[in-house]
Write a protein that holds these residues in place. Structure first.
Motif, PDB file in Angstrom:
ATOM      1  N   ASN A 226       1.016  -1.197  -0.284  1.00  0.00           N
ATOM      2  CA  ASN A 226      -0.258   0.207   0.412  1.00  0.00           C
ATOM      3  C   ASN A 226       0.320   1.031  -0.193  1.00  0.00           C
ATOM      4  OD1 ASN A 226      -3.124  -0.617   0.255  1.00  0.00           O
ATOM      5  ND2 ASN A 226      -1.676  -2.007   1.525  1.00  0.00           N
ATOM      6  N   ARG A 227       0.298   3.078   0.550  1.00  0.00           N
ATOM      7  CA  ARG A 227       1.157   3.861   0.258  1.00  0.00           C
ATOM      8  C   ARG A 227       1.388   3.915   1.642  1.00  0.00           C
ATOM      9  NH1 ARG A 227      -1.460   6.428  -5.042  1.00  0.00           N
ATOM     10  NH2 ARG A 227      -0.854   5.148  -6.296  1.00  0.00           N
ATOM     11  N   LEU A 228       1.162   3.072   2.812  1.00  0.00           N
ATOM     12  CA  LEU A 228       1.196   3.226   4.993  1.00  0.00           C
ATOM     13  C   LEU A 228       2.014   4.492   4.627  1.00  0.00           C
ATOM     14  CD1 LEU A 228       0.271   0.152   5.484  1.00  0.00           C
ATOM     15  CD2 LEU A 228      -1.433   2.251   5.354  1.00  0.00           C
ATOM     16  N   THR A 229       2.436   5.020   5.481  1.00  0.00           N
ATOM     17  CA  THR A 229       3.094   6.378   5.592  1.00  0.00           C
ATOM     18  C   THR A 229       3.683   5.921   6.871  1.00  0.00           C
ATOM     19  OG1 THR A 229       1.782   8.144   6.386  1.00  0.00           O
ATOM     20  CG2 THR A 229       2.765   7.481   4.301  1.00  0.00           C
ATOM     21  N   PHE A 230       2.644   5.732   8.345  1.00  0.00           N
ATOM     22  CA  PHE A 230       2.565   5.143   9.774  1.00  0.00           C
ATOM     23  C   PHE A 230       1.823   4.750  10.312  1.00  0.00           C
ATOM     24  CE2 PHE A 230       0.138   9.009   9.376  1.00  0.00           C
ATOM     25  CZ  PHE A 230      -1.362   8.330  10.144  1.00  0.00           C
ATOM     26  N   ASN A 249       5.929  -1.528   2.288  1.00  0.00           N
ATOM     27  CA  ASN A 249       4.961   0.014   1.675  1.00  0.00           C
ATOM     28  C   ASN A 249       6.467   0.648   2.596  1.00  0.00           C
ATOM     29  OD1 ASN A 249       1.763   0.556   2.935  1.00  0.00           O
ATOM     30  ND2 ASN A 249       2.581  -1.838   4.175  1.00  0.00           N
ATOM     31  N   ALA A 250       6.265   1.782   0.761  1.00  0.00           N
ATOM     32  CA  ALA A 250       8.321   1.892   0.637  1.00  0.00           C
ATOM     33  C   ALA A 250       8.117   3.227   1.807  1.00  0.00           C
ATOM     34  CB  ALA A 250       8.045   2.404  -0.015  1.00  0.00           C
ATOM     35  N   ASP A 251       7.113   4.015   2.237  1.00  0.00           N
ATOM     36  CA  ASP A 251       7.233   5.116   3.683  1.00  0.00           C
ATOM     37  C   ASP A 251       7.064   4.559   4.855  1.00  0.00           C
ATOM     38  OD1 ASP A 251       8.040   6.455   1.313  1.00  0.00           O
ATOM     39  OD2 ASP A 251       6.153   6.984   0.762  1.00  0.00           O
ATOM     40  N   LEU A 252       6.683   3.290   4.817  1.00  0.00           N
ATOM     41  CA  LEU A 252       6.826   3.332   5.619  1.00  0.00           C
ATOM     42  C   LEU A 252       8.276   3.362   7.198  1.00  0.00           C
ATOM     43  CD1 LEU A 252       4.488   2.780   8.052  1.00  0.00           C
ATOM     44  CD2 LEU A 252       4.441   0.059   7.901  1.00  0.00           C
ATOM     45  N   LYS A 253       8.611   3.513   7.814  1.00  0.00           N
ATOM     46  CA  LYS A 253       9.545   3.633   8.702  1.00  0.00           C
ATOM     47  C   LYS A 253       9.722   3.364  10.208  1.00  0.00           C
ATOM     48  CE  LYS A 253      11.519   7.533   5.663  1.00  0.00           C
ATOM     49  NZ  LYS A 253       9.958   7.373   4.450  1.00  0.00           N
ATOM     50  N   GLY A 254       8.695   2.821  10.859  1.00  0.00           N
ATOM     51  CA  GLY A 254       8.949   2.537  11.866  1.00  0.00           C
ATOM     52  C   GLY A 254       7.913   1.113  12.206  1.00  0.00           C
ATOM     53  N   LEU A 255       7.611   1.131  13.233  1.00  0.00           N
ATOM     54  CA  LEU A 255       6.469  -0.003  13.422  1.00  0.00           C
ATOM     55  C   LEU A 255       5.974   0.227  15.238  1.00  0.00           C
ATOM     56  CD1 LEU A 255       7.988  -3.390  12.357  1.00  0.00           C
ATOM     57  CD2 LEU A 255       5.772  -1.649  11.547  1.00  0.00           C
ATOM     58  N   PRO A 256       4.889   0.902  15.113  1.00  0.00           N
ATOM     59  CA  PRO A 256       4.628   0.496  17.009  1.00  0.00           C
ATOM     60  C   PRO A 256       5.058   0.035  17.612  1.00  0.00           C
ATOM     61  CG  PRO A 256       2.621   1.065  15.197  1.00  0.00           C
ATOM     62  CD  PRO A 256       3.998   0.552  14.080  1.00  0.00           C
ATOM     63  N   GLY A 270      10.044   1.130   4.874  1.00  0.00           N
ATOM     64  CA  GLY A 270      11.806   2.221   4.586  1.00  0.00           C
ATOM     65  C   GLY A 270      12.232   1.949   3.545  1.00  0.00           C
ATOM     66  N   LEU A 271      12.146   2.267   2.011  1.00  0.00           N
ATOM     67  CA  LEU A 271      12.286   2.573   1.109  1.00  0.00           C
ATOM     68  C   LEU A 271      11.879   3.705   0.668  1.00  0.00           C
ATOM     69  CD1 LEU A 271      12.483  -0.867  -0.134  1.00  0.00           C
ATOM     70  CD2 LEU A 271      14.845   0.402   1.191  1.00  0.00           C
TER      71      LEU A 271
END
Length: 401
Positions: A226-230, A249-256, A270-271
């Motif tokens: 998808n396009r998830l960011t957070f 999800n290329a813009d997802l850089k962290g996880l809860p 995270g890419l």
């Protein structure tokens, strides 16, 4: 996501194999073949009515329209399961519930259905509805009237939104809307209090409603590609949620932090979007999987100094990641392609600070009693391993976040 299973009874409608029905069928012309198939269909439905069959299989019948034989007179009042996979249906009849009132499972996988009538909501006993691989662009609000529905599969359609009324399906356990064009999920989805498996892979989601964290029976959540960011900070707080997949999800850089004691899939996260679109992005899976074993060095908690090779890789990664997008601007250091590939796609990110890691990781093992699996695997050694970029991040790391 298992489908409903049943044992075949003596009164099932058994459709004979085309070869069994006519040994010379393949030698017939198109008109004769069509006539034979129509006669076979008529006979199958006639027998189903006469013998009050509960299961009827009409898969691969080249049907362009819903068979009128099913809707004549009183219909098939005893029919519970109707399978019409891989035909050419474009819609369903308005009087379907009137003629087939006891349907429990309706399987319409791989047709050309563009819309379903509002009368679909009259199928009061329906528990499983499969409309995967069709041409649906809109899902009518009346879908929310299927109060007995437990499994709803809508993958590989053209849906751009889901009606809020889908939240009225309080018995729903499985929802698969992967491979559509969804940009958001309805906030009322949290009212599906029985939901256990939610699959939303290959859509256009940029965020996840925080209300999903209130689904206390949710066991598996898949939102890959998808396009998830957070992700919501509370995601994973429920002990029932054990499997979370957010790969690619290329813009997802962290996880809860609540997800750190779950089974997590996050390869390709995270890419940068630009890297994903390039030639390297197309080979992402090969790069991530094909890294040489000697690169995956495991550090110990006693180590206080990160190796120089690792520090150099992290520094180069920052330099290349933040260089101007103008392709005419050369990077500060010329590197071989094999090293550039590794810089573009690091092994992973630190569970504590999200720092990229290339050649070394620092694992921390948590005993079974600290994980959500405690009490489930009482006699087996099950534990969770957190990977950090340094002993400094490793020491304060815990599962409480």
């Amino acid at each position: 996501m298992s489908r409903l299973k049943w044992s075949c009874t003596a009164k099932e409608a058994v459709v004979p194999n085309r070869k069994d029905a006519s040994p010379s069928l393949l030698q017939q012309g198109p008109r004769e073949v069509s006539s034979l198939m129509a006669a076979e269909l008529h006979q199958t439905i006639f027998m189903a009515k006469q013998e009050r069959h509960k299961n009827l299989f009409l898969n691969y019948k080249n049907l362009n329209m819903f068979p009128v034989e099913l809707l004549k007179d009183e219909g098939l009042q005893f029919l519970e399961r109707l399978y019409m996979k891989r035909n050419s249906l474009t819609t369903l009849p308005d009087n379907l519930a009137q003629k087939l009132p006891n349907l429990i499972e309706l399987y319409l996988h791989s047709n050309n259905i563009v819309l379903i009538p509002e009368a679909i909501g009259n199928l009061a006993r329906l528990q499983s509805l499969d409309l995967s691989n069709n041409a649906l662009q809109l899902l009518c609000p009346e879908i929310g009237r299927l109060r007995s529905l437990r499994h709803l599969r809508l993958s590989n359609n053209q849906l751009k939104c889901l009606p809020p009324e889908i939240g009225d399906l309080q018995d729903l356990e499985t929802l698969d809307v992967s491979m559509n064009q969804l940009m958001s999920l309805p906030a009322r989805l949290h009212r599906c209090v029985s939901l256990q498996n939610l699959t939303v892979d290959h859509n256009l989601l940029s965020h996840v409603p925080r209300q999903l964290c209130w689904l206390h029976r949710l066991n598996q959540l898949s939102m890959a590609a998808n396009r998830l960011t957070f992700l919501p900070l509370d995601l994973g707080r429920s002990r029932e949620l054990q499997f979370v997949f957010v790969d690619n999800n290329a813009d997802l850089k962290g996880l809860p932090s609540y997800l750190y004691n779950k089974v997590i899939g996050c390869s390709g996260c995270g890419l940068s979007s630009r890297a994903m679109e390039g030639e390297l992005g197309e080979q992402l899976g090969e790069v991530l999987v094909g890294l040489p074993a000697e690169v995956k060095v495991v550090g110990s908690e006693a180590d206080n100094v990160v190796p120089l090779e690792e520090l150099a890789m992290r520094t180069l990664h920052r330099m290349y990641r933040h260089r101007p997008a103008d392709l005419n601007v050369l990077p500060p250091i010329a590197l071989p392609k094999s090293l550039l590939d590794l810089l573009q796609f690091p092994l992973g990110h630190c569970h504590r600070c999200s720092q990229v890691m290339f050649t070394i990781i620092y694992p921390k093992l948590f005993p079974l009693r600290d994980t959500a699996l405690a009490g489930v695997h009482r006699r087996t050694t099950v534990s969770f391993v957190a990977y950090c970029c340094s002993s400094r991040c490793l020491r304060p790391f815990d599962l409480q976040g």
